[in-house]
Scaffold this active site. Structure first.
Site, PDB file in Angstrom:
ATOM      1  N   ARG A  20      -2.188  -7.925 -21.574  1.00  0.00           N
ATOM      2  CA  ARG A  20      -3.075  -7.584 -22.691  1.00  0.00           C
ATOM      3  C   ARG A  20      -2.388  -6.696 -23.718  1.00  0.00           C
ATOM      4  O   ARG A  20      -2.857  -6.570 -24.847  1.00  0.00           O
ATOM      5  CB  ARG A  20      -4.359  -6.916 -22.184  1.00  0.00           C
ATOM      6  CG  ARG A  20      -4.140  -5.563 -21.567  1.00  0.00           C
ATOM      7  CD  ARG A  20      -5.424  -4.989 -20.953  1.00  0.00           C
ATOM      8  NE  ARG A  20      -6.430  -4.700 -21.955  1.00  0.00           N
ATOM      9  CZ  ARG A  20      -6.489  -3.566 -22.657  1.00  0.00           C
ATOM     10  NH1 ARG A  20      -5.580  -2.620 -22.469  1.00  0.00           N
ATOM     11  NH2 ARG A  20      -7.442  -3.374 -23.538  1.00  0.00           N
ATOM     12  N   ASP A  25      -7.398   3.308 -25.383  1.00  0.00           N
ATOM     13  CA  ASP A  25      -7.876   2.986 -24.047  1.00  0.00           C
ATOM     14  C   ASP A  25      -7.802   4.205 -23.143  1.00  0.00           C
ATOM     15  O   ASP A  25      -6.934   5.064 -23.298  1.00  0.00           O
ATOM     16  CB  ASP A  25      -7.020   1.885 -23.398  1.00  0.00           C
ATOM     17  CG  ASP A  25      -7.318   0.511 -23.962  1.00  0.00           C
ATOM     18  OD1 ASP A  25      -8.339   0.366 -24.654  1.00  0.00           O
ATOM     19  OD2 ASP A  25      -6.535  -0.414 -23.697  1.00  0.00           O
ATOM     20  N   PRO A  43       0.805  -1.225   0.000  1.00  0.00           N
ATOM     21  CA  PRO A  43       0.000   0.000   0.000  1.00  0.00           C
ATOM     22  C   PRO A  43       0.837   1.274   0.000  1.00  0.00           C
ATOM     23  O   PRO A  43       0.325   2.344  -0.337  1.00  0.00           O
ATOM     24  CB  PRO A  43      -0.810  -0.104   1.310  1.00  0.00           C
ATOM     25  CG  PRO A  43      -0.806  -1.553   1.653  1.00  0.00           C
ATOM     26  CD  PRO A  43       0.508  -2.089   1.162  1.00  0.00           C
ATOM     27  N   GLU A  64       1.485  -7.611   8.023  1.00  0.00           N
ATOM     28  CA  GLU A  64       1.811  -6.191   8.076  1.00  0.00           C
ATOM     29  C   GLU A  64       2.812  -5.785   6.994  1.00  0.00           C
ATOM     30  O   GLU A  64       3.252  -4.636   6.939  1.00  0.00           O
ATOM     31  CB  GLU A  64       2.368  -5.822   9.450  1.00  0.00           C
ATOM     32  CG  GLU A  64       1.324  -5.780  10.550  1.00  0.00           C
ATOM     33  CD  GLU A  64       0.249  -4.735  10.298  1.00  0.00           C
ATOM     34  OE1 GLU A  64       0.601  -3.571  10.038  1.00  0.00           O
ATOM     35  OE2 GLU A  64      -0.946  -5.092  10.346  1.00  0.00           O
TER      36      GLU A  64
END
Length: 238
Positions: A150, A165, A85, A112
């Site tokens: 992709r 895109d 994160p 953690e």
């Protein structure tokens, strides 16, 4: 491309056998291996986590199993992506850059997080898919693999299909319509039926600009706008 994933839950990645990533595997454009780094633990109970020095809540992934699993790959200058994160936000430009690599290794976090030495010695990239916390890095890794694979040659069939895109141009993508032209009184914009390609391109550009302005205005500060773009945006602000 070769992709290796170090994870505690390799079975989760069976989802990548389907859809576009499955097509890429069938075409031989990508070879993926999922390694359970618990199998490399020298702890008699096969533990891969321990308490943090200095105290604090939660447990940390220990270096030994992950370093040994990494060493088993005998990789030469791979791109090593650690999911966390606290990493840089993943975006389309990262996917395009990674799609040009020969070898990607993903390290899936848990608990953690990782002992800092794993960050310092193994990772070339620390990446997050958003400002939220998941129970593990597997889902984030699948998202990043999908977005990257992709883009490999021939995977989408029409190589140009990803060039417009959202985020590839810096703008959100314009709306799309297909048959029928009139569905329950909801009609396709006339310009798309006109056959006038210049007008269609102008319409699409303006729709992308408007959609970006309404939904993600901060993106407009990151791209070089044409004079016609600026004029159109001014009309939206009036």
């Amino acid at each position: 491309m070769k992709i290796d994933v170090l994870t505690l839950f390799p079975e989760m990645f069976s989802a990548l056998d389907h859809s576009i990533v499955g097509r890429a595997k069938a075409l031989g454009q990508v070879d993926m291996t999922f390694i359970n780094f618990r199998n490399f633990s020298t702890n008699k109970h096969h533990k891969v986590d321990d308490y943090p020095y200095g105290g604090g809540a939660g447990m940390l992934l220990t270096p030994q199993p992950i370093f040994d699993a990494f060493d088993s790959l005998e990789a030469k200058k791979p791109r090593v992506i650690l999911t966390t994160p606290t990493g840089k936000p993943f975006n389309q430009q990262m996917a395009e850059e990674w799609a040009r690599e020969e070898h990607l290794i993903f390290l899936c976090g848990h608990y953690e997080g990782f002992d800092q030495r794993i960050h310092d010695e193994l990772a070339t990239d620390e990446v997050s898919i958003g400002d939220f916390v998941l129970t593990g890095g597997e889902l984030a890794t699948m998202v990043m693999i999908d977005a990257t694979v992709r883009l490999l040659p021939d995977v989408l069939g029409d190589q140009a299909s990803h060039e417009d895109d959202s985020f590839s141009t810096g703008l959100l993508e314009y709306p799309h319509y297909t048959r029928p032209a009139d569905f329950r009184g909801l009609k396709v914009p006339d310009v798309l039926l006109s056959g006038n390609h210049a007008k269609i391109e102008t319409w699409r550009r303006e729709q992308s600009l408007e959609r970006t302005y309404r939904r993600r205005p901060e993106l407009l500060d990151r791209i070089e706008l044409r004079d016609s773009d600026k004029k159109f945006l001014e009309s939206l602000r009036d």
